[in-house]
Design a protein around this motif. Structure first.
Motif, PDB file in Angstrom:
ATOM      1  N   MET A   1       0.845  -1.330   0.124  1.00 13.67           N
ATOM      2  CA  MET A   1      -0.017  -0.254   0.008  1.00 13.67           C
ATOM      3  C   MET A   1       0.874   1.390  -0.036  1.00 13.67           C
ATOM      4  SD  MET A   1      -2.609   1.226   2.895  1.00 13.67           S
ATOM      5  CE  MET A   1      -3.425   0.043   3.325  1.00 13.67           C
ATOM      6  N   GLY A   2       2.159   1.143   0.651  1.00 13.47           N
ATOM      7  CA  GLY A   2       2.904   2.366   0.604  1.00 13.47           C
ATOM      8  C   GLY A   2       2.552   3.643   1.402  1.00 13.47           C
ATOM      9  N   LYS A   3       1.597   3.362   2.260  1.00 14.62           N
ATOM     10  CA  LYS A   3       0.962   4.561   3.007  1.00 14.62           C
ATOM     11  C   LYS A   3       1.670   4.469   4.440  1.00 14.62           C
ATOM     12  CE  LYS A   3      -2.754   5.238   0.237  1.00 14.62           C
ATOM     13  NZ  LYS A   3      -3.137   6.529  -0.201  1.00 14.62           N
ATOM     14  N   LYS A   4       2.088   5.715   4.801  1.00  9.12           N
ATOM     15  CA  LYS A   4       2.719   6.061   6.019  1.00  9.12           C
ATOM     16  C   LYS A   4       1.809   6.599   7.038  1.00  9.12           C
ATOM     17  CE  LYS A   4       7.137   6.812   4.101  1.00  9.12           C
ATOM     18  NZ  LYS A   4       7.048   5.699   3.336  1.00  9.12           N
ATOM     19  N   GLY A  31      -0.148  -3.500   4.583  1.00  8.42           N
ATOM     20  CA  GLY A  31       0.956  -2.968   3.645  1.00  8.42           C
ATOM     21  C   GLY A  31       1.271  -1.522   4.183  1.00  8.42           C
ATOM     22  N   ALA A  32       0.562  -0.803   5.044  1.00  7.08           N
ATOM     23  CA  ALA A  32       0.996   0.574   5.452  1.00  7.08           C
ATOM     24  C   ALA A  32       2.155   0.357   6.419  1.00  7.08           C
ATOM     25  CB  ALA A  32      -0.136   1.314   6.210  1.00  7.08           C
ATOM     26  N   GLU A  33       2.779   1.530   6.337  1.00  5.69           N
ATOM     27  CA  GLU A  33       4.223   1.642   7.537  1.00  5.69           C
ATOM     28  C   GLU A  33       3.527   2.426   8.707  1.00  5.69           C
ATOM     29  OE1 GLU A  33       8.121   3.835   7.761  1.00  5.69           O
ATOM     30  OE2 GLU A  33       7.856   3.153   5.757  1.00  5.69           O
ATOM     31  N   GLN A  76       9.033  10.792   9.727  1.00  7.97           N
ATOM     32  CA  GLN A  76       8.400  11.642   8.531  1.00  7.97           C
ATOM     33  C   GLN A  76       7.941  12.832   8.748  1.00  7.97           C
ATOM     34  OE1 GLN A  76       8.822   9.817   5.955  1.00  7.97           O
ATOM     35  NE2 GLN A  76       8.878   7.494   6.830  1.00  7.97           N
ATOM     36  N   TYR A  79       2.481  12.383   7.024  1.00  2.00           N
ATOM     37  CA  TYR A  79       1.948  11.034   6.971  1.00  2.00           C
ATOM     38  C   TYR A  79       0.762  11.115   6.219  1.00  2.00           C
ATOM     39  CZ  TYR A  79       5.252  10.255  10.869  1.00  2.00           C
ATOM     40  OH  TYR A  79       6.476  10.057  11.714  1.00  2.00           O
ATOM     41  N   ASP A  80       0.213  10.000   5.898  1.00  2.00           N
ATOM     42  CA  ASP A  80      -1.235   9.904   5.098  1.00  2.00           C
ATOM     43  C   ASP A  80      -2.171   9.805   6.160  1.00  2.00           C
ATOM     44  OD1 ASP A  80       0.097   9.426   2.372  1.00  2.00           O
ATOM     45  OD2 ASP A  80       0.961   7.965   3.163  1.00  2.00           O
ATOM     46  N   GLN A 203      -6.661   2.959   2.186  1.00  2.00           N
ATOM     47  CA  GLN A 203      -6.228   2.440   0.779  1.00  2.00           C
ATOM     48  C   GLN A 203      -6.645   3.453  -0.321  1.00  2.00           C
ATOM     49  OE1 GLN A 203      -5.208  -1.305   0.462  1.00  2.00           O
ATOM     50  NE2 GLN A 203      -4.168  -0.761  -1.144  1.00  2.00           N
TER      51      GLN A 203
END
Ligand SMILES: Cc1cc2nc3c(=O)[nH]c(=O)nc-3n(C[C@H](O)[C@H](O)[C@H](O)COP(=O)(O)O)c2cc1C
Length: 299
Positions: A1-4, A31-33, A76, A79-80, A203
């Motif tokens: 997903m690559g979201k933070k 899949g989020a970090e 970061q 963040y998302d 997502q």
């Protein structure tokens, strides 16, 4: 997903840490970090508390006086999603939670960012929540979701058990008679249901319908009698806090406040609820419904 995702909180007993772990598990699995940050005040509050130290934080909690925090780092700058978990103290955001919300790096990270709040209270979180919501909005955050966890036992029971917990540090059954204090283990582990809902919205960035989906899983419930008690108690607490904050000998006044609180709960609250049931509730159905909706729907 690559979201933070940032999950930030304070906790004394570790209960909030367990909640954040359950809540964020599905978000990580999607899949989020997920970066979890525990923030502490520069001078932390004692746990377990003594009777005196417990009541001593009342004025600053109610008056919203922030404290200096221990330095913390965020990986970061953006963040998302930010998840802020908090707890009420004396019907107000706890001093550490309030200090996080007033901290410059937290405010810069939430500006323009979707924020979800999770509270874990005994059972009176509404007036503190109003302040949390306003503070986040004032900082420019997009408050997109809220989960409110409570101890579901009757008010008198949880009043006794929380003191046992706070004054001994043991989240255990007092005298083997009372139930365990705090948020029930099952409720803690099932916050992963809310986390899974959040993961879906994260997502595709569809935050508009998140709160409705969370409410469909009972992420927030409003208890009318507690709402009535709180709405009056917060006004009275504000008066006490202002009076005590000005006193040189605060300890003596805090003892008076302590006895007031016991009397208010065991004598004042039943009287207030009786009067409300006779003279208010039958005539204000629409207003009550609107008020409940405001708490449910981030207004
Ligand atoms: C000083 C103090 C005041 C509290 N006041 C309230 C309150 O007004 N309403 C409530 O529902 N819970 C109240 N609680 C319970 C906390 O919100 C929280 O559930 C408990 O302290 C566990 O949080 P932890 O994660 O820091 O261990 C209070 C706790 C403390 C220590």
């Amino acid at each position: 997903m690559g979201k933070k995702v940032l999950a930030i909180y304070y906790t004394q007993s570790g209960q909030m840490g367990d909640i954040i772990d359950s809540f964020t598990t599905p978000i990580g699995l999607a899949g989020a970090e997920v970066e979890k940050v525990v923030v502490k005040p520069a001078t932390d509050y004692p746990f377990p508390w003594t009777g005196t130290s417990f009541f001593s934080v009342m004025p600053d909690s109610v008056l919203g006086v922030p404290q200096l925090l221990q330095p913390y780092t965020l990986k970061q700058q953006h963040y998302d999603l930010v998840i802020m978990a908090w707890q009420p103290w004396f019907l107000s955001p706890s001093i550490p939670s309030n200090s996080i919300m007033h901290d410059a790096s937290f405010r810069s990270v939430i500006k323009g960012t979707p924020v979800i709040t999770i509270s874990a209270a005994r059972n009176m979180w509404l007036s503190a929540y109003e302040r949390v919501h306003k503070t986040l909005q004032d900082a420019g955050a997009k408050h997109v979701g809220n989960v409110a966890l409570i101890d579901r036992h009757p008010n008198f029971v949880s009043f006794v058990t929380i003191f046992y917990w706070m004054l001994t540090g043991k989240k255990e059954r007092y005298l083997n008679v009372f139930p365990k204090p705090g948020v029930d283990e099952k409720d803690i582990t099932s916050t992963d249901v809310y986390g899974a809902i959040v993961a879906r919205h994260l997502q595709d960035g569809s935050w508009g319908s998140l709160q409705d989906d969370l409410l469909a899983e009972n992420a927030v419930t409003i208890n009318y009698p507690l709402m009535v008690i709180e709405s009056k108690a917060k006004i009275i607490f504000a008066v006490w806090a202002k009076i005590i904050a000005k006193r040189k000998n605060k300890t003596r006044w805090l003892v008076v406040f302590k006895y007031y609180l016991f009397a208010a709960l065991f004598l004042g609250a039943p009287l207030l609820l009786t009067l409300d049931a006779l003279f208010v509730r039958p005539f204000t159905g629409k207003r009550i419904k609107q008020k409940k909706q405001n708490y449910l729907l981030l207004k």
